[in-house]
Design an enzyme around this catalytic site. Structure first.
Site, PDB file in Angstrom:
ATOM      1  N   PHE A 155     -66.506 -27.989 -22.439  1.00 12.87           N
ATOM      2  CA  PHE A 155     -67.517 -27.970 -21.379  1.00 12.87           C
ATOM      3  C   PHE A 155     -68.744 -28.814 -21.701  1.00 12.87           C
ATOM      4  CE2 PHE A 155     -69.391 -24.878 -24.233  1.00 12.87           C
ATOM      5  CZ  PHE A 155     -70.758 -25.116 -24.109  1.00 12.87           C
ATOM      6  N   LYS A 179     -56.621 -31.809 -19.116  1.00 15.52           N
ATOM      7  CA  LYS A 179     -57.027 -30.438 -18.774  1.00 15.52           C
ATOM      8  C   LYS A 179     -58.475 -30.297 -19.223  1.00 15.52           C
ATOM      9  CE  LYS A 179     -57.736 -26.720 -19.930  1.00 15.52           C
ATOM     10  NZ  LYS A 179     -59.061 -26.100 -19.681  1.00 15.52           N
ATOM     11  N   GLU A 182     -62.842 -25.615 -17.532  1.00 15.44           N
ATOM     12  CA  GLU A 182     -62.922 -24.982 -16.218  1.00 15.44           C
ATOM     13  C   GLU A 182     -64.356 -24.563 -15.897  1.00 15.44           C
ATOM     14  OE1 GLU A 182     -61.537 -23.953 -18.903  1.00 15.44           O
ATOM     15  OE2 GLU A 182     -61.690 -21.789 -19.207  1.00 15.44           O
ATOM     16  N   ARG A 183     -65.296 -24.728 -16.849  1.00 16.91           N
ATOM     17  CA  ARG A 183     -66.693 -24.377 -16.566  1.00 16.91           C
ATOM     18  C   ARG A 183     -67.385 -25.417 -15.693  1.00 16.91           C
ATOM     19  NH1 ARG A 183     -65.764 -19.825 -18.184  1.00 16.91           N
ATOM     20  NH2 ARG A 183     -65.334 -19.412 -20.364  1.00 16.91           N
ATOM     21  N   SER A 232     -63.632 -25.752 -30.244  1.00 19.45           N
ATOM     22  CA  SER A 232     -64.055 -25.018 -31.438  1.00 19.45           C
ATOM     23  C   SER A 232     -62.965 -25.068 -32.498  1.00 19.45           C
ATOM     24  CB  SER A 232     -64.336 -23.567 -31.063  1.00 19.45           C
ATOM     25  OG  SER A 232     -63.108 -22.922 -30.789  1.00 19.45           O
ATOM     26  N   CYS A 287     -71.570 -31.027 -30.569  1.00 24.72           N
ATOM     27  CA  CYS A 287     -70.964 -30.908 -31.906  1.00 24.72           C
ATOM     28  C   CYS A 287     -71.634 -31.858 -32.891  1.00 24.72           C
ATOM     29  CB  CYS A 287     -69.466 -31.132 -31.850  1.00 24.72           C
ATOM     30  SG  CYS A 287     -69.031 -32.793 -31.365  1.00 24.72           S
ATOM     31  N   GLU A 390     -71.358 -21.650 -36.143  1.00 24.03           N
ATOM     32  CA  GLU A 390     -71.798 -22.620 -35.146  1.00 24.03           C
ATOM     33  C   GLU A 390     -72.408 -21.853 -33.972  1.00 24.03           C
ATOM     34  OE1 GLU A 390     -68.641 -24.977 -33.401  1.00 24.03           O
ATOM     35  OE2 GLU A 390     -70.031 -26.635 -33.066  1.00 24.03           O
TER      36      GLU A 390
END
Lengths: 506, 506, 506, 506
Positions: A155, A179, A182-183, A232, A287, A390
């Site tokens: 996201f 893909k 979806e957020r 992640s 990140c 994190e």
């Protein structure tokens, strides 16, 4: 968190060149600055994903045979369209992700640079040719497309991270199923439509929105030859294991906990200014963000904490659509609560909360937005949860050590090895640090050492699983397989025989 | 050949971002399809050229320090502008050079591809980095700009050949002075103005029209570091000698007499079709044209002559502006007369003139145009003037031999070694030919093996003087000098000393 | 300077695998440590050089067709033979050049590294391959041998500089004629014989001793395709002009006047130690020696002069064969006198002679040797002869400036741009210096930044004429020409036609 | 199959530079030409493998910091030692594997070429350097060592396949643990000892003999960063899944069923001669062997079967130590029985057994050896077990088709995609085949297209799991991780400040 079905529209998939809305399952998409939802996203089931894969499979042969120069030119055209539509794309990002508009533009610009690099394909795809590997025997290698490839993206950079993947996959001759998160699915879908407009043929690029079911389909379907993932570390590791167990090549980029090292000879003002963006930009949801600062010596430690405190006081937090704001909301309510809990835990574990952003006030109408102000901890120590994990929020922790070696030992002991940075003027310190540190991307006085698009992105240790980094030259190797041809011609051919084999009236 | 001063305008120079008309000396520019002139071109004297060099010298430091990515993007923008203005540029070419419009478009397209390649600069300029060439010693190379560079270009590709040169020179960080052909200067000047519009700063690209005085100035001025030249071999050799004597690096591309070899197993129909374009396209005024066909065995020899005769009969000759025409006029009246004299000499020396284009009829209103129809000689033999010399006209000669080796011996014995081609299906014949032939650009069933823009262009023997070819990867090396840095840092620095050198209250 | 013909032997040429003594003209070869001569060297006339060229020409076709891997292995074997014979080669160098044995070994080691790099040829000669430059059209480049190539080398590195040239020329498939310095010809001839032993076929490597007549023959003979030269700038420029005027490719490396810059933050002890070798090693007879030190600020200026003075007092001067000595004699009596005159002129022009080496005492039996002790000047200024000219002797001058920019302006204003060095700890100073300085080889805390064998050697400005540097990757491009093949196969071939064209009883 | 413990010695491991015999579990090693065993091999348990890993881990830091040139030179020395000891190594291979001595020498020679390529390391390890990725910002990539790496290798090339792996791993700076085949462990252990002699430090290269326990330890130990495997496809897939699930990078090369295509225009005699070696060399125990011939058209089908039958009649089968023999025994009794059962099944499924090698007679004293004569099947069809499965024995099957496309469809439908070959003279057939066929290594008239050591080895489909091929340039990328440094220096440093910051008495 209300989701009024009556006012939403459904964000669908892009399959075989057409928008498809798969209505069986949907999930609301929220504006994090208000907490309201005005759309929902379709969640593809296995059949829908398989349809996308089938479309990509069918489009492969013709696309693979399209000369690289033509594929590259599609990317040139896409670059133009992205520039023309930059405001619209940035608005879509801000509406669903929350980051401020200038930051959304910055993300898009980085993505455009990857499209630009993809347009160099004719140069990048050159193989190696050797004449006379033996007497009159030649050998050369070609970098051939894999077939259907896939990407699963997070996201936090809804526009940029997909652009790390599919433009390079496509110019190498592959087709692609993406893909996205979806957020915040809208910008990526819009960009994919621009790609069609730029000349990507139907089926060559497909987008499926979804959740675990979609991901699992991509990871297990035998037609998918390669998977790129950014997310992640636990998911990255699982993606790597699952994809590889199904015989695919996989590159899976995971989490990070990037340390900046502040040397005693560094220009502290400069470092403070650099750290403000690196720690709090995009709410720390990067990140490559710097959530930890390691001060070598208390002199610079004290100075930098004082400087940061002053700067944080000037920061403006609020909706990303307001250009006067420096920082927007976190991405979801759940994430907001998780980050706030980290701040609580830091206090509980004994770190010194120099600046507390928990009670931040924002503009009217945004009371239900997921806003957290900048937080600054001093006296953070290894072992604390805010040191180890994190956070992905606007929380910067300062750790104090006495020597560079001590700083480096801390970094090397940490699970992650994505990015790091050293602030110094000293050539030897910089060289020793960048040579020896077990981190994949190193900045010398550069707080966010994201490699430019013509280099490649990747961390060490548990920040990346796989052989090859994302984008840049490594992407060419990830999205192609090497074929080696060895060729010798029989000697008694048309050359010597010409005069005998063919009638001649001379 | 009438030149009515009253209706002409004067084509000037582009210096420091402004059009400058240097009126001291001018020369008429003709429309070869009509023999009329409606403009004249200024011929720069030494002072004007020195002014251009001074402008390029002044613009160099800032341009050299502009990041390669930014320079590359100027080329991307220029590519877009060239595509938008393609019709206008093609019309300028046809009006002054005479080639048919489709051919002018083809030329421009090839030039655009060079601009496109120049836009890959960030990848192309990467240096080589070696860590630990010794203990804690690193070494790397950078490819740095030279300074002011220059190009001198011929009439036959007024748009393309300049685009071989200055886009690559510019993205490497150099500034440029171009001296195009004074026969057809308008398209190049227009393109240079588009370059300014695309973001080339004033002084970075300069165009001076002129003659020997301009050339001599560029070759002798110490500020010019490198010269690229394309033209005839005697001039190329002189340019190379003079430029080198003045300490410059020089690449000088000269003439050609490209032989195509037709093997007994070749598809003759296919070869005939390919040869029509290769021999007569652009009136044969191309250094990659095929003026000689070597038939291996009389069977293919007879067949190809018959096939060519049939095809030539269908050719349409007339003004290039008429899209129905296949071939336009020669470039100047002088050149027309020279080519016609070659045809006369071929007859006199005993070659068989199968098709005689000397009395060609063209559309009304073009009686004074420099039109010559396609000519086809059979039974051409080494030693004949039409075999030895570069005609640069629509004259194809057929030589007959018995073996491939005999064909190759002919080619290798010829002064030039620019391009060549073999027509065959046989892998071994193709490989033997392409490995051993002393020619720089080899086609296998490709009659005009002009390398694509991401490879490089150059011949062998007296077709090229210099180390490095034109455009493509070689251009990067020609327009840069290698700098090698070897670096070691003293060990007792801020790293070890940190805790002692700086106050600490811990 | 006595030359007793009765005790000498004559050093000949190596042509077509045999030692040839061309007795018409000879010249004595001296031992610079004693001033005595015990041998003479044959001076080839035009006919002898032409014989060597003819031998190289005859050997070319077979050698060119030898697979690169086999050519590379000859170099591997030569490396072994050079290591086995290192003591003998060092002794030959010292006897004729004068440098101390450890330095002769160092030179040889550097030369061996070039042989080692040449043994990587299969990797280095890879061409670029592009599939589908158009539909079913492929294109690739090969780097083909030139033919006969030549080298002309100086006295100061009799073993190393030839090894920069011919090993790379040979592994690229060329044959070679070497004209080494007539001052110290023995080591090169011995090494060439080892090359034969390693498997270099007769005629592939030839050595002709000689003077201007030999050089002129190499520069004008049409069979010689490329010339590499290392020597002084006036000769380099003349070689470049003459070779180019005869259509050859030429790389001509000239003189140097390398400045080291000492920054205020540098470690002075370390710099002193580095400068002792860089200024006085091999008596300063190196094109990468440091004859000028630019001190930025008087603090470091005073300190470095004091440090150098102390170190010079410890230096031992005497015959190179005595391992206790640090510095041997100059190469010839003429050169000795020329260098001494430079010292005189420095005093006359007002520089401060801090250490005077003119009266140096050496071991008995060497009173006629060409010994000059280390000389150190302070307060050298631009314009002085000892500042402007290349002395090539053990003379170090210190110039004092106030800023790095002032130091860089001095360097950039100088005629030469071979090597330079900066002593600093500061990353930014080093980066600014190495980026902007107009010098081809830059050291950061490395006084003699000679690139390692896998990088390339070359200066800027009047230190190098040509496009490509010596040895390393550039040598591959200098000793090869790019051939580009474009290939398309006719479609209606054996593939589709198989079942029809050939009888089948199925 | 007798194993007399009294006469055996135990083959141990090489750990930390010492031979270690781990006696807990052993397994006999047989001479396949006699069926006798005179030695046994120790099978390492987990603790022993962990000891090897620990040794490799400890040796890593120093080796990683050793300059690449020094590491490369160890390989040069090893190359010399391998050449000196070639007879001994070949004898060890033949004694345990069975292949004829000339074939053992051939294998070793290929291995030596990989050592030779590893010696090019300084060139291969160059990173990419970009100046000015932004204003005064530089960025470059380095290819850094991974740490401890491991290899698991098969019985069929006991010397060569390990040499594909560890020399490249080592020159890239890694340390290595090798688990060779327990069937023929002696040559690899001997070669590893030569490596120590050549200068590989203790711990840098370790060899552990063993079985599944050893393999599982290597795949699961977190200290092992990368695993290279060569073996059968089911094991390769399992290794890939397990290694990846433990976060490692893995390249796993599996099985093959290489088809050669014989076109109607091919030279049949030449093809027969090539196929004899490709099908029966080393008893067919090669992953690049040709066990299937696809004849396009019955004319060539009949001719090639007849030719093979004639040639097989001349083959000599017997102990590999006898130089007169063409083919030795299979590797073990179990494998012998398995291959014989394949022949039985082919007959049962209806293929035509043209030559039956099942009753082959060998020299006295070898009655218990695992000998099987050459077998030739005609009329083999897809679906038969002998078509589908990898036999790894001296069994060649001929399949007949009508068109090249039919042949290619067969190949593309097969599970494996390692190597393939086409016999033809036709350029277009060769090009179409090599472009489109889904096989990683393609030969045109080259039956065993094993890439030379300076290219890379790897198949498509289920013949290789992973991103990067074995040996050659790909090995550099597999055994290194890319680190990217982005560097900017603060501007107000020692450069501008020099004159102010430091005392000056000027």
């Amino acid at each position: 968190m209300k989701h009024d079905q009556s006012v939403t529209h459904t964000i669908g998939h892009l399959i075989d060149g057409r928008i498809v809305a798969d209505a069986a399952r949907t999930q609301p998409v929220f504006n994090p600055a208000t907490g309201l939802s005005s759309s929902s996203v379709a969640l593809a089931d296995r059949a829908t994903v398989e349809q996308a894969i089938a479309s990509a499979q069918a489009a492969f042969p013709a696309w693979r045979n399209t000369p690289p120069l033509k594929r590259a030119r599609v990317m040139s055209r896409l670059k133009g369209l992205l520039e023309e539509n930059a405001d619209k794309i940035a608005a879509l990002i801000t509406a669903e992700h929350g980051k401020v508009l200038s930051d959304a533009h910055g993300e898009l610009q980085r993505g455009i640079e990857n499209v630009e690099y993809a347009s160099y394909a004719p140069e990048l795809l050159k193989g190696e040719h050797s004449r006379n590997v033996g007497p009159s025997i030649d050998s050369w290698s070609e970098f051939q497309a894999l077939g259907v490839t896939a990407g699963i993206t997070p996201f936090n950079f809804p526009a940029m991270v997909p652009l790390w993947m599919w433009p390079m996959a496509l110019v190498c001759g592959n087709t692609f199923v993406l893909k996205p998160s979806e957020r915040d699915p809208s910008s990526v879908l819009f960009i994919a439509q621009l790609a069609l407009q730029a000349g990507v043929p139907p089926g060559v690029l497909n987008v499926v929105n979804g959740d675990k079911e979609a991901v699992d389909t991509l990871l297990t379907d035998a037609r998918v030859k390669a998977v790129s993932f950014v997310g992640s570390t636990p998911i990255a590791q699982s993606i790597y294991a699952t994809g590889c167990a199904h015989g695919k090549r996989v590159q899976a980029l995971g989490g990070a906990k990037n340390h900046a090292v502040l040397m005693p000879d560094a220009d502290v003002n400069n470092a403070v200014s650099a750290l403000m963006g690196a720690a709090y930009g995009s709410c720390g949801e990067r990140c490559m963000a710097i959530p930890l600062l390691v001060a070598v010596g208390d002199a610079v430690g004290d100075a930098v904490v004082a400087g940061l405190k002053t700067e944080i006081a000037k920061m403006k937090v609020g909706p990303g659509t307001d250009n006067g704001n420096d920082m927007g909301p976190l991405v979801t309510k759940q994430h907001f609560e998780k980050v706030r809990a980290y701040v609580d835990s830091g206090v509980a574990e004994g770190a010194e909360l120099v600046v507390d952003g928990r009670g931040v006030q924002v503009a009217p109408g945004h009371e239900n937005g997921y806003f957290l102000g900048a937080c600054l901890f001093d006296q953070v120590r290894p072992g604390m949860k805010i040191y180890q994990e994190e956070i992905f929020g606007p929380v910067l922790g300062v750790v104090r050590v006495k020597t560079l070696q001590e700083a480096m030992d801390l970094i090397d002991a940490h699970e992650y090895g994505n990015g790091t940075c050293i602030f110094t003027r000293d050539g030897e310190a910089a060289r020793y640090f960048s040579d020896h540190i077990q981190v994949g991307m190193v900045g010398v006085n550069v707080p966010l050492p994201v490699p430019v698009a013509y280099h490649s992105f990747g961390g060490f240790k548990r920040s990346l699983f796989g052989d090859l980094n994302a984008y840049g030259p490594d992407a060419v190797r990830f999205y192609t397989k090497r074929k080696t041809i060895t060729q010798r011609w029989p000697s008694a051919g048309v050359r010597e025989g010409a005069v005998f084999s063919f009638p001649s009236n001379r």
